[in-house]
Design a protein around this motif. Structure first.
Motif, PDB file in Angstrom:
ATOM      1  N   PHE A 292       0.733   0.546  10.820  1.00 58.35           N
ATOM      2  CA  PHE A 292       2.151   0.883  10.642  1.00 58.35           C
ATOM      3  C   PHE A 292       2.431   2.334  11.039  1.00 58.35           C
ATOM      4  O   PHE A 292       3.399   2.624  11.757  1.00 58.35           O
ATOM      5  CB  PHE A 292       2.562   0.652   9.192  1.00 58.35           C
ATOM      6  N   ALA A 293       1.598   3.248  10.587  1.00 62.76           N
ATOM      7  CA  ALA A 293       1.810   4.667  10.882  1.00 62.76           C
ATOM      8  C   ALA A 293       1.722   4.939  12.381  1.00 62.76           C
ATOM      9  O   ALA A 293       2.516   5.710  12.937  1.00 62.76           O
ATOM     10  CB  ALA A 293       0.791   5.520  10.134  1.00 62.76           C
TER      11      ALA A 293
ATOM     12  N   ALA B   5      -1.731  20.521  -2.130  1.00 63.70           N
ATOM     13  CA  ALA B   5      -2.196  19.297  -2.781  1.00 63.70           C
ATOM     14  C   ALA B   5      -1.324  18.096  -2.450  1.00 63.70           C
ATOM     15  O   ALA B   5      -1.767  16.946  -2.559  1.00 63.70           O
ATOM     16  CB  ALA B   5      -2.240  19.496  -4.302  1.00 63.70           C
ATOM     17  N   ASP B   6      -0.080  18.328  -1.992  1.00 60.39           N
ATOM     18  CA  ASP B   6       0.816  17.216  -1.644  1.00 60.39           C
ATOM     19  C   ASP B   6       0.316  16.416  -0.454  1.00 60.39           C
ATOM     20  O   ASP B   6       0.703  15.266  -0.262  1.00 60.39           O
ATOM     21  CB  ASP B   6       2.230  17.735  -1.352  1.00 60.39           C
ATOM     22  N   THR B   7      -0.560  17.024   0.372  1.00 55.33           N
ATOM     23  CA  THR B   7      -1.080  16.289   1.523  1.00 55.33           C
ATOM     24  C   THR B   7      -1.898  15.075   1.080  1.00 55.33           C
ATOM     25  O   THR B   7      -2.048  14.112   1.841  1.00 55.33           O
ATOM     26  CB  THR B   7      -1.972  17.191   2.401  1.00 55.33           C
ATOM     27  N   GLU B   8      -2.410  15.095  -0.145  1.00 54.23           N
ATOM     28  CA  GLU B   8      -3.210  13.983  -0.635  1.00 54.23           C
ATOM     29  C   GLU B   8      -2.364  12.743  -0.929  1.00 54.23           C
ATOM     30  O   GLU B   8      -2.907  11.675  -1.215  1.00 54.23           O
ATOM     31  CB  GLU B   8      -3.978  14.403  -1.889  1.00 54.23           C
ATOM     32  N   THR B   9      -1.037  12.864  -0.832  1.00 57.68           N
ATOM     33  CA  THR B   9      -0.155  11.716  -1.053  1.00 57.68           C
ATOM     34  C   THR B   9       0.327  11.120   0.261  1.00 57.68           C
ATOM     35  O   THR B   9       1.280  10.336   0.274  1.00 57.68           O
ATOM     36  CB  THR B   9       1.063  12.116  -1.904  1.00 57.68           C
ATOM     37  N   ILE B  10      -0.314  11.443   1.383  1.00 56.16           N
ATOM     38  CA  ILE B  10       0.176  11.008   2.684  1.00 56.16           C
ATOM     39  C   ILE B  10       0.246   9.483   2.783  1.00 56.16           C
ATOM     40  O   ILE B  10       1.216   8.921   3.308  1.00 56.16           O
ATOM     41  CB  ILE B  10      -0.692  11.590   3.838  1.00 56.16           C
ATOM     42  N   ILE B  11      -0.758   8.763   2.274  1.00 48.63           N
ATOM     43  CA  ILE B  11      -0.726   7.298   2.341  1.00 48.63           C
ATOM     44  C   ILE B  11       0.385   6.747   1.452  1.00 48.63           C
ATOM     45  O   ILE B  11       1.043   5.760   1.794  1.00 48.63           O
ATOM     46  CB  ILE B  11      -2.092   6.707   1.951  1.00 48.63           C
ATOM     47  N   VAL B  12       0.636   7.404   0.331  1.00 50.96           N
ATOM     48  CA  VAL B  12       1.738   6.991  -0.546  1.00 50.96           C
ATOM     49  C   VAL B  12       3.061   7.142   0.190  1.00 50.96           C
ATOM     50  O   VAL B  12       3.930   6.252   0.136  1.00 50.96           O
ATOM     51  CB  VAL B  12       1.753   7.832  -1.833  1.00 50.96           C
ATOM     52  N   ARG B  13       3.250   8.251   0.903  1.00 46.45           N
ATOM     53  CA  ARG B  13       4.500   8.490   1.647  1.00 46.45           C
ATOM     54  C   ARG B  13       4.686   7.451   2.749  1.00 46.45           C
ATOM     55  O   ARG B  13       5.797   6.976   2.987  1.00 46.45           O
ATOM     56  CB  ARG B  13       4.491   9.898   2.243  1.00 46.45           C
ATOM     57  N   ILE B  14       3.609   7.117   3.445  1.00 44.44           N
ATOM     58  CA  ILE B  14       3.699   6.110   4.503  1.00 44.44           C
ATOM     59  C   ILE B  14       4.032   4.744   3.911  1.00 44.44           C
ATOM     60  O   ILE B  14       4.832   3.980   4.471  1.00 44.44           O
ATOM     61  CB  ILE B  14       2.381   6.049   5.306  1.00 44.44           C
ATOM     62  N   SER B  15       3.451   4.420   2.773  1.00 35.80           N
ATOM     63  CA  SER B  15       3.743   3.155   2.095  1.00 35.80           C
ATOM     64  C   SER B  15       5.200   3.083   1.665  1.00 35.80           C
ATOM     65  O   SER B  15       5.853   2.035   1.763  1.00 35.80           O
ATOM     66  CB  SER B  15       2.840   2.994   0.869  1.00 35.80           C
TER      67      SER B  15
END
Length: 512
Positions: A205-206, A317-327
């Protein structure tokens, strides 16, 4: 509440409910401490492989690694993956068969118990020291897992960070405290499958949203040093700096951690047939290598999405939520995509839970089995022992929640410290116990203590000096622990004939 949010919540709810159901089902087959801590040594080769890797691949697989790739490019994560992949393969190749056989010969169901039984430590001093090490390092490791859950729900639903962690912890404690090792292993297998589906879905998807593989590569090439294993991208200045040999040694040394990771080594001890370890090794090595490579590509694709303005640029530390943002982005395309997004987020939960459950179990065994019964010589009935084990799971979880209360804590940073602690304290002892007949009890004690202490000394006193001292604490601590075992063992009385006979029996080769 939007339709997409409802679909995501339903998917996650069903996933959590399924994990609890497995725990209660396995509780019916868990009637002894041997069952609770080692599943009665009845794991098949596929469950052994996938549960071992799922318990190892914690939230740093789907949060730490893609976040680091997003932030600084492929150098840091690339060399880390090389070290971890090599460590995984070598641990399966060198350690798995020997510790499976040796632990059965000595009647050991936990790693600390194996240490004491291997050296005929009648007072269980080694078991007690190992139990303390496990508690010291597993509490922050478990905290990292809870932090991952908290970040997931708070960033996606705006849920209170602490509330999200408590809910996640209740589920993990629920199936671990009821079903023990068997529940943890079966859920880990299921969670590894969910993680795989989630990673593949996010990657496809990304990449499509970013404009294809070419667009992703073009964006990465525009960032200095981003795609190079010899340099790293500096977001603050938009420039790059060389990735030195010191950095390479530091990151590759992550692989040493596998030789001392309790929840990983327990899977070797639990397989039903040691002859099937060859299949387990192949499955585990392939899965872990591919999974780590794919999440790095997700981080690179996420950077391309930010470059096009499709996603906000992430920092720290927000970069660790990248998969959450894509979802979250995927969930806006209809019911089916929203359900897929829910599955992806369940995959992130899976990566966290599959490690946290094993950590809680290992910590529980250390307290109830190794400290209370072996070191303190408390006479507990089978029922009392089970109660002590399950109570410890709850206590460790509470401590983990307390340590993870800061939402700005880095999952990758917490994991790296705990990883070094286990690798340095246990790794040298495991390798010498399995492969050096001359290793002695005093040597093992000296190696375990010096390795664990050196992790703290190097991280907080030596590493801050920078320069050549800036190396990851695992490598120097591992070397110090090994040196102490060798020196002290050679200066003390050689092992008894009985210990040497057990060593030779465990050494006997099988066709793998």
């Amino acid at each position: 509440m939007t339709q997409a949010t409802i679909c995501i919540l339903i998917t996650i709810f069903l996933y959590l409910l399924g994990m609890l159901a497995i725990g209660f089902h396995c509780a019916k087959k868990t009637s002894s401490t041997s069952d609770f801590f080692l599943g009665g040594r009845k794991l098949g080769p596929f469950v052994t492989a996938m549960s071992a890797e799922a318990s190892d691949m914690s939230s740093y697989l789907v949060m730490g690694l893609p976040g680091l790739a997003y932030l600084s490019g492929v150098a840091d994560v690339g060399w880390t993956i090389i070290g971890l992949a090599a460590g995984t393969y070598l641990a399966w190749l060198l350690v798995a068969r020997r510790i499976r056989r040796y632990s059965q010969i000595t009647g050991s169901i936990t790693l600390p118990q194996f240490f004491s039984n291997r050296f005929h430590d009648k007072r269980s001093i080694l078991a007690a020291i190992a139990a303390v090490v496990i508690i010291v390092f597993f509490v922050p490791y478990t905290a990292a897992g809870f932090a991952g859950c908290g970040k997931l729900f708070s960033s996606l639903f705006g849920m209170d960070y602490m509330t999200a962690m408590v809910i996640s912890a209740l589920v993990i404690v629920g199936y671990t405290a009821t079903g023990g090792f068997l529940a943890a292993s079966i859920t880990d297998l299921i969670q590894s499958i969910i993680m795989t589906v989630a990673i593949m879905t996010v990657l496809i998807f990304a990449t499509v949203q970013a404009g294809g593989i070419g667009a992703v590569l073009d964006n990465a090439k525009s960032l200095p040093g981003y795609l190079s294993l010899g340099s790293t991208y500096l977001e603050e200045t938009g420039t790059s700096e060389p990735y030195t040999l010191l950095h390479i040694i530091t990151t590759v040394s992550w692989g040493l951690g596998y030789f001392g990771m309790p929840h990983f080594l327990l899977r070797f001890m639990a397989i039903e047939d040691e002859k099937k370890l060859k299949l387990s090794r192949r499955v585990a090595s392939v899965w872990v290598s591919i999974s780590m490579a794919l999440v790095v590509v997700i981080g690179i694709a996420g950077r391309a999405l930010s470059g096009k303005g499709i996603l906000d640029t992430l920092h720290g530390a927000d970069t660790e939520t990248i998969i959450v943002r894509i979802s979250d982005l995927l969930s806006g395309y209809g019911i089916i995509p929203a359900l897929l997004a829910g599955l992806i987020l369940s995959g992130i939960l899976a990566s966290t839970m599959s490690t946290a459950d094993s950590q809680l179990l290992a910590a529980s065994s250390s307290v109830s089995q190794n400290l209370l019964q072996e070191a303190f010589h408390l006479k507990l009935s089978q029922k009392a022992s089970m109660i002590a084990a399950r109570t410890t799971v709850i206590v460790i979880a509470v401590l983990g929640l307390f340590l993870a209360k800061n939402p700005d804590s880095s999952v990758f940073g917490i994991v790296s410290f705990a990883w070094a602690g286990f690798g340095a304290a246990f790794g040298p002892v495991v390798m010498c116990a399995l492969f050096w007949k001359r290793a002695t009890f005093p040597g093992a004690v000296a190696g375990m203590i010096s390795g664990g202490v050196m992790v703290f000394v190097w991280k907080y006193l030596i590493r801050p000096m920078g320069g050549v001292w800036g190396i990851y604490e695992l490598l120097p601590a591992f070397l110090v622990g090994t040196l102490m075992i060798v020196v002290v063992s050679l200066l003390t009385k050689k092992p008894s004939a009985e210990i040497e006979a057990e060593f030779e029996l465990a050494k006997k080769k099988t066709d793998l």
